[in-house]
Design a protein around this motif. Structure first.
Motif, PDB file in Angstrom:
ATOM      1  N   LYS A   1       0.840  -1.192   0.000  1.00 45.44           N
ATOM      2  CA  LYS A   1       0.000   0.000   0.000  1.00 45.44           C
ATOM      3  C   LYS A   1       0.877   1.244   0.000  1.00 45.44           C
ATOM      4  CE  LYS A   1      -3.291  -2.458   2.995  1.00 45.44           C
ATOM      5  NZ  LYS A   1      -2.377  -3.580   3.301  1.00 45.44           N
ATOM      6  N   LEU A   2       0.565   2.178  -0.870  1.00 44.01           N
ATOM      7  CA  LEU A   2       1.225   3.480  -0.852  1.00 44.01           C
ATOM      8  C   LEU A   2       0.450   4.376   0.109  1.00 44.01           C
ATOM      9  CD1 LEU A   2       3.343   5.440  -1.975  1.00 44.01           C
ATOM     10  CD2 LEU A   2       1.684   6.080  -3.725  1.00 44.01           C
ATOM     11  N   VAL A   3       1.131   4.888   1.123  1.00 44.60           N
ATOM     12  CA  VAL A   3       0.476   5.683   2.161  1.00 44.60           C
ATOM     13  C   VAL A   3       0.791   7.157   1.958  1.00 44.60           C
ATOM     14  CG1 VAL A   3       0.221   6.039   4.645  1.00 44.60           C
ATOM     15  CG2 VAL A   3       0.636   3.732   3.755  1.00 44.60           C
ATOM     16  N   PHE A   4      -0.235   7.979   1.942  1.00 45.49           N
ATOM     17  CA  PHE A   4      -0.066   9.416   1.733  1.00 45.49           C
ATOM     18  C   PHE A   4      -1.082  10.176   2.572  1.00 45.49           C
ATOM     19  CE2 PHE A   4      -3.240   8.088  -1.263  1.00 45.49           C
ATOM     20  CZ  PHE A   4      -4.144   9.127  -1.327  1.00 45.49           C
ATOM     21  N   ALA A   5      -0.829  11.463   2.734  1.00 46.64           N
ATOM     22  CA  ALA A   5      -1.711  12.309   3.547  1.00 46.64           C
ATOM     23  C   ALA A   5      -2.318  13.416   2.697  1.00 46.64           C
ATOM     24  CB  ALA A   5      -0.934  12.921   4.703  1.00 46.64           C
ATOM     25  N   ASN A   6      -3.509  13.808   3.072  1.00 51.28           N
ATOM     26  CA  ASN A   6      -4.173  14.981   2.509  1.00 51.28           C
ATOM     27  C   ASN A   6      -4.447  15.962   3.634  1.00 51.28           C
ATOM     28  OD1 ASN A   6      -4.410  14.502  -0.277  1.00 51.28           O
ATOM     29  ND2 ASN A   6      -6.084  13.067   0.055  1.00 51.28           N
ATOM     30  N   PHE A   7      -3.967  17.183   3.481  1.00 48.94           N
ATOM     31  CA  PHE A   7      -4.200  18.219   4.478  1.00 48.94           C
ATOM     32  C   PHE A   7      -5.203  19.216   3.907  1.00 48.94           C
ATOM     33  CE2 PHE A   7       0.575  17.536   5.340  1.00 48.94           C
ATOM     34  CZ  PHE A   7       0.309  16.383   6.050  1.00 48.94           C
ATOM     35  N   SER A   8      -6.406  19.149   4.400  1.00 50.33           N
ATOM     36  CA  SER A   8      -7.431  20.107   3.978  1.00 50.33           C
ATOM     37  C   SER A   8      -8.123  20.620   5.230  1.00 50.33           C
ATOM     38  CB  SER A   8      -8.420  19.446   3.007  1.00 50.33           C
ATOM     39  OG  SER A   8      -8.941  18.258   3.564  1.00 50.33           O
ATOM     40  N   ARG A   9      -9.431  20.448   5.336  1.00 49.21           N
ATOM     41  CA  ARG A   9     -10.096  20.835   6.578  1.00 49.21           C
ATOM     42  C   ARG A   9      -9.643  19.926   7.727  1.00 49.21           C
ATOM     43  NH1 ARG A   9     -16.637  20.676   7.800  1.00 49.21           N
ATOM     44  NH2 ARG A   9     -16.509  21.540   9.914  1.00 49.21           N
ATOM     45  N   PHE A  10      -9.528  18.626   7.426  1.00 49.38           N
ATOM     46  CA  PHE A  10      -8.978  17.645   8.354  1.00 49.38           C
ATOM     47  C   PHE A  10      -7.763  17.002   7.703  1.00 49.38           C
ATOM     48  CE2 PHE A  10     -13.660  17.522   9.061  1.00 49.38           C
ATOM     49  CZ  PHE A  10     -13.671  18.140  10.309  1.00 49.38           C
ATOM     50  N   ASP A  11      -6.909  16.424   8.541  1.00 50.33           N
ATOM     51  CA  ASP A  11      -5.743  15.718   8.022  1.00 50.33           C
ATOM     52  C   ASP A  11      -6.074  14.231   7.961  1.00 50.33           C
ATOM     53  OD1 ASP A  11      -4.538  18.131   7.987  1.00 50.33           O
ATOM     54  OD2 ASP A  11      -3.150  17.755   9.620  1.00 50.33           O
ATOM     55  N   ASP A  12      -6.035  13.689   6.766  1.00 54.02           N
ATOM     56  CA  ASP A  12      -6.343  12.282   6.553  1.00 54.02           C
ATOM     57  C   ASP A  12      -5.105  11.543   6.081  1.00 54.02           C
ATOM     58  OD1 ASP A  12      -9.042  12.772   7.134  1.00 54.02           O
ATOM     59  OD2 ASP A  12      -9.497  13.232   5.031  1.00 54.02           O
ATOM     60  N   ILE A  13      -4.873  10.358   6.632  1.00 52.54           N
ATOM     61  CA  ILE A  13      -3.817   9.471   6.162  1.00 52.54           C
ATOM     62  C   ILE A  13      -4.489   8.338   5.405  1.00 52.54           C
ATOM     63  CG2 ILE A  13      -1.874   7.996   6.794  1.00 52.54           C
ATOM     64  CD1 ILE A  13      -1.563   9.625   9.351  1.00 52.54           C
ATOM     65  N   ASN A  14      -4.117   8.175   4.136  1.00 57.59           N
ATOM     66  CA  ASN A  14      -4.779   7.222   3.257  1.00 57.59           C
ATOM     67  C   ASN A  14      -3.800   6.177   2.736  1.00 57.59           C
ATOM     68  OD1 ASN A  14      -7.364   8.799   3.118  1.00 57.59           O
ATOM     69  ND2 ASN A  14      -6.005  10.287   2.160  1.00 57.59           N
ATOM     70  N   ALA A  15      -4.338   5.022   2.367  1.00 62.98           N
ATOM     71  CA  ALA A  15      -3.561   3.976   1.705  1.00 62.98           C
ATOM     72  C   ALA A  15      -4.139   3.771   0.314  1.00 62.98           C
ATOM     73  CB  ALA A  15      -3.612   2.678   2.502  1.00 62.98           C
ATOM     74  N   TRP A  16      -3.267   3.746  -0.688  1.00 61.26           N
ATOM     75  CA  TRP A  16      -3.682   3.521  -2.073  1.00 61.26           C
ATOM     76  C   TRP A  16      -3.112   2.200  -2.555  1.00 61.26           C
ATOM     77  CZ3 TRP A  16      -1.609   2.477  -6.787  1.00 61.26           C
ATOM     78  CH2 TRP A  16      -2.394   2.725  -7.915  1.00 61.26           C
ATOM     79  N   ILE A  17      -3.960   1.340  -3.095  1.00 67.07           N
ATOM     80  CA  ILE A  17      -3.504   0.091  -3.694  1.00 67.07           C
ATOM     81  C   ILE A  17      -4.357  -0.183  -4.927  1.00 67.07           C
ATOM     82  CG2 ILE A  17      -4.925  -1.284  -2.117  1.00 67.07           C
ATOM     83  CD1 ILE A  17      -2.843  -3.522  -2.393  1.00 67.07           C
TER      84      ILE A  17
ATOM     85  N   LYS B   1      -3.921  13.701  -6.394  1.00 64.82           N
ATOM     86  CA  LYS B   1      -3.332  14.808  -5.651  1.00 64.82           C
ATOM     87  C   LYS B   1      -3.150  14.421  -4.191  1.00 64.82           C
ATOM     88  CE  LYS B   1      -3.464  17.961  -9.011  1.00 64.82           C
ATOM     89  NZ  LYS B   1      -2.287  18.710  -9.502  1.00 64.82           N
ATOM     90  N   GLY B   2      -2.133  15.003  -3.558  1.00 68.81           N
ATOM     91  CA  GLY B   2      -1.885  14.728  -2.153  1.00 68.81           C
ATOM     92  C   GLY B   2      -1.031  15.805  -1.533  1.00 68.81           C
ATOM     93  N   SER B   3      -0.831  15.712  -0.218  1.00 70.34           N
ATOM     94  CA  SER B   3      -0.038  16.703   0.507  1.00 70.34           C
ATOM     95  C   SER B   3       1.320  16.169   0.934  1.00 70.34           C
ATOM     96  CB  SER B   3      -0.800  17.186   1.750  1.00 70.34           C
ATOM     97  OG  SER B   3      -2.073  17.684   1.407  1.00 70.34           O
ATOM     98  N   GLN B   4       1.424  14.859   1.181  1.00 68.62           N
ATOM     99  CA  GLN B   4       2.678  14.264   1.624  1.00 68.62           C
ATOM    100  C   GLN B   4       2.615  12.758   1.420  1.00 68.62           C
ATOM    101  OE1 GLN B   4       3.735  15.150   5.703  1.00 68.62           O
ATOM    102  NE2 GLN B   4       5.344  13.607   5.773  1.00 68.62           N
ATOM    103  N   ILE B   5       3.684  12.189   0.852  1.00 66.44           N
ATOM    104  CA  ILE B   5       3.797  10.734   0.766  1.00 66.44           C
ATOM    105  C   ILE B   5       4.556  10.260   1.997  1.00 66.44           C
ATOM    106  CG2 ILE B   5       4.644   8.773  -0.561  1.00 66.44           C
ATOM    107  CD1 ILE B   5       4.544  10.525  -3.056  1.00 66.44           C
ATOM    108  N   LEU B   6       4.014   9.266   2.692  1.00 65.01           N
ATOM    109  CA  LEU B   6       4.632   8.761   3.915  1.00 65.01           C
ATOM    110  C   LEU B   6       5.481   7.511   3.675  1.00 65.01           C
ATOM    111  CD1 LEU B   6       1.660   9.162   6.411  1.00 65.01           C
ATOM    112  CD2 LEU B   6       3.288  10.870   5.617  1.00 65.01           C
ATOM    113  N   GLY B   7       5.173   6.759   2.624  1.00 62.54           N
ATOM    114  CA  GLY B   7       5.938   5.556   2.340  1.00 62.54           C
ATOM    115  C   GLY B   7       5.032   4.402   1.936  1.00 62.54           C
ATOM    116  N   TRP B   8       5.588   3.194   2.022  1.00 66.17           N
ATOM    117  CA  TRP B   8       4.862   1.979   1.637  1.00 66.17           C
ATOM    118  C   TRP B   8       4.738   1.055   2.848  1.00 66.17           C
ATOM    119  CZ3 TRP B   8       3.517   0.885  -3.613  1.00 66.17           C
ATOM    120  CH2 TRP B   8       3.994   1.815  -4.551  1.00 66.17           C
ATOM    121  N   MET B   9       3.664   0.286   2.896  1.00 62.71           N
ATOM    122  CA  MET B   9       3.481  -0.688   3.957  1.00 62.71           C
ATOM    123  C   MET B   9       2.854  -1.963   3.401  1.00 62.71           C
ATOM    124  SD  MET B   9       0.305   1.040   6.096  1.00 62.71           S
ATOM    125  CE  MET B   9       0.111  -0.362   7.206  1.00 62.71           C
ATOM    126  N   PRO B  10       3.103  -3.102   4.045  1.00 61.73           N
ATOM    127  CA  PRO B  10       2.540  -4.367   3.550  1.00 61.73           C
ATOM    128  C   PRO B  10       1.018  -4.348   3.536  1.00 61.73           C
ATOM    129  CG  PRO B  10       4.251  -4.744   5.212  1.00 61.73           C
ATOM    130  CD  PRO B  10       3.936  -3.290   5.247  1.00 61.73           C
TER     131      PRO B  10
END
Length: 326
Positions: free
Chosen positions: A58-74, A317-326
């Motif tokens: 999973k590619l993990v990234f964050a979106n900073f808007s009204r709230f800060d969300d940490i998401n996983a993309w696969i 689109k995103g605000s920050q990439i955090l890395g990858w996780m299993p």
């Protein structure tokens, strides 16, 4: 039977023969050679069938808007792993991921320069308080083993003026001063063994990439660059992957590899945009993620580069990439 009807029938026969020929001579030849359509995420690129285009990481990234969300993309799906929407305090700074899927987060009021430091386990969405009072660093990187933090802090005190790299244990029991520079330290990354850090900084009108050994507290210069800006560094098993652009060129750049064995530069790919930030190699080393944006603090376009084919895939689109996780 009219001449027009004969022409139509003849045309259909020719089309049928051509279709049969293409199927026998081209498509089946590709199948025998192991070539078949294989898609990764939202890309429509045709890849070699031997490549892993269906990674479970999973590619993990964050979106900073009204709230800060940490998401996983696969593949082509996005799943929310953590949000501060229901938190009394909000996330004001995030680190990268450790190999086990943990991330550091500072919670506080927006605009604050300090807050509470937490370790968040993204597999369970649970957070653990590490420090009640934690001053925001200019930059920070969590080690792959999740045990140490490399921090860059700025001081305007005369006796300690400039930018300093500190290594701090996650438990907060020990802090070591590693390197100091009067000029800004631009990028920083842990090595795979969590025993060394690489960083870049201006040195006598050039940009230098250096490596610091944490246990011995020694620093060695690796490579200098003229007339360039280095925006991001990622340390993989046998070299440093870094993004660079010319000082006078703000619309494109390159992602390269600095081989540790011979200190030679190997070009990986070009990019269009102000800068490429948040370089992260997948755990299986098949994919490289990065974000093209105006600065490290601004939102940008997230890309995945399939290294075997150099296929570049825009994700979202995103605000920050955090890395990858299993």
């Amino acid at each position: 039977m009219t001449q027009k009807t004969l022409s139509i029938i003849l045309g259909l026969v020719i089309v049928g023969i051509l279709s049969w020929y293409i199927n026998q001579s081209y498509l089946k030849t590709q199948e025998k050679a192991g070539m078949k359509p294989s898609f990764f995420g939202t890309s429509n690129s045709v890849l070699n069938g031997q490549q892993d285009s269906t990674t479970s990481e999973k590619l993990v990234f964050a979106n900073f808007s009204r709230f800060d969300d940490i998401n996983a993309w696969i593949k082509d799906e996005t799943k929310k792993l953590f949000t501060d929407a229901d938190e009394s305090q909000k996330i004001i700074k995030l680190s990268n991921l450790s190999k086990s899927g943990e991330v550091l987060a500072v919670f506080g009021s927006k605009g604050n320069t300090s807050g509470e430091l937490y370790l968040i386990n993204l597999a369970t969405a649970k957070k653990e308080l590490l420090r009640k009072n934690f001053n925001l660093p200019n930059q920070w990187v969590l080690s792959g083993d999740g045990q140490k933090i490399a921090l860059v802090r700025f001081s305007n005190l005369e006796e300690n003026y400039g930018y300093t790299i500190y290594i701090e244990e996650i438990a907060g029991n020990k802090i070591n001063k590693i390197f100091q520079s009067q000029t800004a330290i631009k990028a920083i990354s842990w090595d795979p063994t969590s025993s060394k850090i690489a960083f870049s900084y201006p040195n006598e009108e050039k940009i230098e990439i250096a490596v610091a050994e944490v246990s011995s507290n020694t620093t060695e210069g690796l490579k200098t660059f003229e007339n360039q800006i280095i925006d991001s560094i990622y340390w993989e098993k046998d070299g440093l992957i870094f993004s660079s652009r010319l000082i006078n060129e703000q619309k494109k750049g390159e992602i390269n590899k600095l081989r540790m064995a011979d200190k030679q530069i190997e070009k990986i790919v070009d990019f269009d945009g102000s800068g490429a930030y948040d370089l992260h190699l997948s755990l299986d080393s098949n994919y490289l993620s990065y974000m093209v944006s105006k600065s490290a603090e601004s939102d940008g376009q997230i890309y995945i580069l399939i290294l075997n084919s150099l296929t570049k895939i825009p994700i979202q689109k995103g605000s920050q990439i955090l890395g990858w996780m299993p």
